[in-house]
Design an enzyme around this catalytic site. Structure first.
Site, PDB file in Angstrom:
ATOM      1  N   SER A 209       0.851  -1.189   0.000  1.00  0.00           N
ATOM      2  CA  SER A 209       0.000   0.000   0.000  1.00  0.00           C
ATOM      3  C   SER A 209       0.884   1.236   0.000  1.00  0.00           C
ATOM      4  O   SER A 209       1.682   1.427   0.919  1.00  0.00           O
ATOM      5  CB  SER A 209      -0.911   0.017   1.229  1.00  0.00           C
ATOM      6  OG  SER A 209      -1.785  -1.066   1.224  1.00  0.00           O
ATOM      7  N   GLY A 438       3.739   1.283   7.958  1.00  0.00           N
ATOM      8  CA  GLY A 438       4.527   1.120   9.172  1.00  0.00           C
ATOM      9  C   GLY A 438       5.845   1.865   9.074  1.00  0.00           C
ATOM     10  O   GLY A 438       6.189   2.472   8.059  1.00  0.00           O
TER      11      GLY A 438
END
Length: 1059
Positions: A209, A438
């Site tokens: 993503s 992240g």
């Protein structure tokens, strides 16, 4: 064949350690108490190895809170490794779920598994993503508080898959109806669309993503999903024009080339070979073994249809995607004097058609730049070769980025809560899903990694704050003293990045805005001057000798909570500016492609204010996200990638340790274990362990707190090992709990041997009860038949004991038949013929049902249709039986406007200012003297109407002073707007002709509030030419429509005969 299961004891945590007695066709088959077991869908019994306490050493603990050495990072990782080797990919840290990507399909996501977790308390069954989903859903329903699930982890850790599993769980298990099932389909289908346009293959993940996503799912008071909304953050637009070797552009480009048919590709001027396009060739990775672009294309096209995209919108969208590829193939040449020109005219011709722009204007905008001073254009400057290439790439990034935002906006419209069905959104609750990038530490870290890691710093700050607050609230609720927890507060790092005037983002904005030559190195020097002494900031100039050897002169280092990261400042200033030349914006806002004209607003071109920088925009959107998350009750899913090779079964300890560190899992465990390792409600604790104490077995009839106290006194708990709260028991050490569990397992073996005899007694009692029930049902059936026959014989008598059952049955049968054959809409006139007994009731029900259908129909009317109906009713009041052309207009919808916004001259829009055009139509205006026809635009605003001749407003018609409107009764389109003649400055009556006279006059009369002032004359109309002078329009019927100057200076209008 049937299987009956009798549960004889409670459940420990996620373990299903319990004694079950199995019956097969009413025969006792086995008594199991030695090991935990489950019955699968075929009735077979299988062991659940995770649940067996004897397997603790092999599979580890399922809650890290129960680790004896909870401060040891090595013990933490070893527990993860053990569970991963047994395909146990989920583990808890209290209420936080840790998920390890298995890189293979596990059969733990079936519908049967969903039902297994549905309605089960958090610790009563093994850790799973479905457990978090179900507990979040039930918390929302019971407390009526908004919830959110925060999913984090690095690229390839399985965040996107986790969010899909959660959405799928809600789509399958939540109560629903046909309408809401369609919403569930749209929620699920939004994933492949967003993945196609927002995901790409990177070195770490084949489906990474490249944007952050926060999705709200709205539920009504019954727990039915009724709406959704998506927020997107920081799309990696730079990937559109550049990819590292081994990486790809966004999936949609490859899906289009591989999945689109020949006719479509020919329409878009595309070829199947990705190497033919500069924006796809840089990564040199057109094919990926784990991705089937052709199949994915079919999935995306189906998903777009389910979400509600029209064929025209899909075609426009694909035109933009192909246009981006053609933009990348534009090549530039350089003249003798350094001027730049385009050498690929074919690409410009393709872009002219695909993007709906003026080719010459696009060529000019790509090779020249408008310079402005004090808000005015002063000159046009040619671009050199590098500037032209940058302008081309900036346009490609802006087009793709804004189209992605439009795509999200369109999906949100499809998912929006339908207010006409649920009249108040106040009764709805929300579950939010945050799937965001992240912490990233790459070999070369740039502006994108800086923003991503800043986002993770804010989320870590929120995570620790909410976890501590949750722990403290639980202790205070239970009346147990709170023990202060020592932890690292990363506020100092967040302030370093975001603080006003002194933070890195503020310094970067200053560098971008200051006059003169700006650059990345001067930005780095400014950082060194401002932040030189900060303990979490280092550059090559400020570092010691050892650090300098691993840092370049173009880098600065931040000491994040997760570790050190070096950022290369190259490109920071350009990426933060993220500016598109004004003349390129002008070209795009005039596009015929409706998507692009929606994405590029005219106001943006006229607005002289400089837009916010990219980092500041991201910071502001992040602040809003923090506010959203703070207002909700959070749950957490921490995703871990076990290896970089995406291989199943491989556990890279170094990589996992790095992720455990930057996800803050040890910090979270220390916070959770700062007080007590285990806490449970009195009822659950007593139900599970009551076999261990004679006074509590088999049942405790007193207060729960007294029962728990009796039980732990019998077990010999020491005071330092536990605390009793108001409704929960808190156990400090895992060892205490494990000792209790081992004692329970031994006790269960003893209890199992004494159960067999009792089961034989239960079995014989059960058989006798079934036989008695069967005999009773036969007697009742015989009596029922007798009453029915007797009632039929006396059916014509008065209602009484002889026929009451039969007559009641007739009534019931009619109502049941009526229920199945009710009219479905107000035009459906069918109705079942009633028996004579219920004729009156039937007529009354028929009337009530018709009223109900009418009421439902009125409620379902859409706002747009209601507006249309109101206008049609007004038109009927004015024109019905008055004007010959009215019947033809009844079946035609009134449009919102007959003049599109792009057809209105920009100067006219600027002159109108804040008065927005509500309706416009092309008309012919006839001079008051001479009756010369002139084409005009009639534009209606809320307060007045204007007649426009190209760029100039010729006449303003104030609604307040308008005296009325006159029309003939024939089929012509002539009408006169009467104005006051007392004021010499005000122009007098206006003679107009329109092809949509019914629609135009209706809207004008409604907006002016002059519905009662519309006059329809059969023969002629008088109008004011000047003060004291009148003109006349004569209307006659003829073979064809004609407007000409007639006798005596009148205007003659010949209208066609009505056949």
């Amino acid at each position: 064949m049937t299987v009956h299961v009798l549960v004889l004891s409670g459940i420990f945590e996620n373990f299903t350690l319990m004694t079950r007695i199995y019956f097969l066709n009413n025969r006792l088959i086995c008594v199991s108490s030695l090991f935990p077991q489950e019955v699968d869908v075929d009735g077979r019994v299988r062991l659940v190895m995770e649940s067996a306490l004897t397997a603790r050493d092999r599979v580890g603990v399922q809650d890290f809170v129960l680790l004896e050495n909870y401060n040891s990072e090595a013990a933490f990782i070893e527990n993860l490794r053990r569970r991963f080797k047994e395909n146990l990919i989920y583990t808890y840290i209290g209420s936080v779920l840790v998920s390890v990507n298995p890189y293979k399909e596990l059969e733990i996501y079936s519908k049967q598994q969903m039902e297994r977790y549905r309605g089960v308390s958090f610790y009563e069954i093994s850790p799973h993503i479905y457990s978090v989903s179900d507990n979040t859903y039930r918390a929302m329903k019971t407390s009526r508080k908004d919830q959110c699930i925060l999913i984090s982890g690095e690229s390839g850790a399985g965040k996107t898959e986790a969010s899909k599993k959660i959405l799928l769980y809600y789509a399958v298990t939540c109560p629903t109806n046909d309408r809401m099932a369609a919403l569930g389909d749209r929620l699920l289908q939004s994933n492949p669309v967003l993945e196609a346009f927002g995901n790409a293959k990177t070195l770490r993940n084949d489906n990474s993503s490249r944007f952050g996503k926060y999705m709200d799912v709205q539920f009504d008071f019954r727990g039915v999903p009724v709406g959704g909304h998506i927020l997107n953050y920081l799309l990696e637009k730079s990937r559109v024009v550049h990819q590292n070797p081994g990486e790809r552009n966004f999936h949609i480009f490859y899906q289009l080339l591989n999945g689109g048919d020949e006719m479509l590709l020919k329409t878009l001027y595309l070829e199947k070979n990705p190497h033919n396009y500069n924006y796809l060739a840089k990564g040199n990775c057109p094919r990926v073994s784990s991705i089937n672009d052709k199949n994915d294309w079919k999935v995306v096209m189906k998903a777009l249809s389910v979400i509600g995209f029209t064929e025209e919108e899909v075609q426009k969208l694909l035109s933009i995607i192909s246009g981006v590829l053609h933009l990348g193939n534009i090549q530039f040449g350089e003249g003798e004097e350094g001027e730049t020109y385009i050498t690929t005219e074919t690409q410009i011709a393709n872009l002219t058609e695909l993007l709906g722009v003026d080719g010459s204007a696009l060529t000019e905008a790509l090779t020249h730049k408008k310079l402005t001073a004090k808000g005015e254009e002063v000159m046009i400057s040619p671009l050199n070769f590098e500037q032209a290439m940058s302008a081309r790439d900036a346009l490609a990034k802006a087009v793709y980025g804004r189209t992605f935002n439009w795509l999200v906006e369109k999906i949100n419209q499809s998912l929006a809560l339908k207010e006409e069905i649920y009249h108040s959104s106040k009764s709805s609750s929300v579950i939010g899903l945050l799937d965001i990038y992240g912490f990233e530490v790459l070999q070369h870290n740039s502006f994108e990694q800086f923003c991503i890691n800043y986002c993770n710093e804010k989320l870590q700050q929120l995570f620790i704050e909410l976890t501590l607050r949750s722990e403290q609230e639980e202790y205070e609720t239970e009346g147990i003293a709170w023990e202060t927890v020592q932890y690292f507060d990363n506020k100092i790092i967040c302030d370093l990045i975001e603080e006003k005037h002194k933070g890195i983002i503020s310094i970067l904005d200053e560098e971008c805005l200051r006059p003169g030559e700006t650059g990345d190195l001067s930005f780095l020097e400014k950082l060194e001057d401002t932040l030189g002494g900060h303990p979490h900031f280092v550059t090559h100039k400020l570092a010691n000798g050892k650090t300098r050897r691993v840092m370049s002169r173009e880098e600065f280092r931040l000491l994040h909570y997760a570790g050190e990261v070096n950022y290369n400042v190259k490109g920071f200033v350009d990426k933060n500016n993220d500016l598109l030349n004004r003349n390129l914006k002008e070209v795009m806002c005039q596009s015929d492609n409706q998507i692009l004209s929606h994405c590029f607003h005219r106001e943006e071109v006229m607005d002289q204010k400089r837009p916010e920088m990219a980092a500041t925009q991201f910071k502001n959107s992040l602040m809003k996200l923090m506010e959203i998350l703070m207002s909700k009750e959070p749950s957490y899913v921490r995703c871990i990638k076990p290896n970089d090779a995406k291989q199943p079964g491989r556990f890279d300890e170094v990589l996992v340790r790095h992720q455990v560190k930057y996800l803050g899992l040890m910090e979270n465990l220390r916070v959770r274990r700062a007080g007590f390792a285990y806490r449970r409600h009195f009822e659950a604790f007593l139900q599970r362990y009551k076999p261990l104490c004679p006074e509590t077995w088999p049942n405790w009839h007193g207060r729960l707190a007294d029962g728990v106290s009796t039980l732990i006194n019998h077990l010999g708990y020491k005071p330092e090992e536990y605390k009793l709260g108001r409704s929960k028991i808190f156990i400090r050490f895992p060892k205490t709990l494990f000792t209790t569990e081992d004692a329970l397992e031994a006790k269960n073996r003893t209890l199992g041997r004494s159960v067999e005899h009792k089961m034989i007694v239960i079995q014989s009692g059960w058989r006798g009860m079934k036989a008695r029930r069967r005999a009773k049902r036969r007697r009742e059936a015989a009596e029922l038949i007798r009453r029915f026959i007797k009632g039929f014989i006396y059916r014509h008598n008065e209602y009484g004991p002889e026929n009451d059952y039969f007559l009641d049955h007739v009534r019931y049968s009619f109502l049941k038949n009526l229920r199945k054959n009710l009219p479905e809409n107000v035009l459906d006139k069918r109705w079942p013929t009633p028996p004579p007994l219920v004729t009156e009731a039937s007529e009354y029900l028929r009337m009530l049902h018709m009223r109900n259908m009418v009421m439902k129909y009125c409620r379902r009317v859409q706002p747009e249709w209601k507006k249309q109906m109101v206008q049609k009713v007004v038109a009927s009041e004015i024109f019905k039986d008055q004007k010959d052309s009215y019947p033809e207009s009844v079946g035609r919808l009134f449009l919102d406007t007959r003049v599109e916004r792009e057809q209105i001259n920009l100067k006219v829009v600027q002159t109108l200012g804040n008065d927005k055009v509500q309706y416009g139509a092309s008309v012919t205006k006839y001079d008051r003297r001479g009756f010369k026809p002139r084409p005009r635009q009639l534009l209606l605003t809320n307060n007045f109407a204007v007649l426009v001749d190209r760029t100039k407003i010729k006449q303003k018609i104030d609604y307040a002073t308008m005296r009325g409107i006159s029309l003939s009764s024939l089929r012509d389109g002539m009408f006169v707007v009467h104005m006051p003649t007392e004021d010499n400055k005000q122009k007098t009556d206006v003679v107009l002709q329109s092809n949509h006279v019914i629609e135009l006059v209706t809207k004008l009369a409604m907006m002016a509030g002059k519905i009662d002032y519309v006059n329809i004359s059969p023969g002629s109309i008088r109008f004011a030419v000047a003060r004291g002078k009148e003109g006349i329009i004569d209307f006659v019927r003829g073979s064809e429509m004609k407007v000409a100057k007639g006798k005596r200076g009148h205007l003659l209008v010949v209208s066609q005969w009505l056949f």
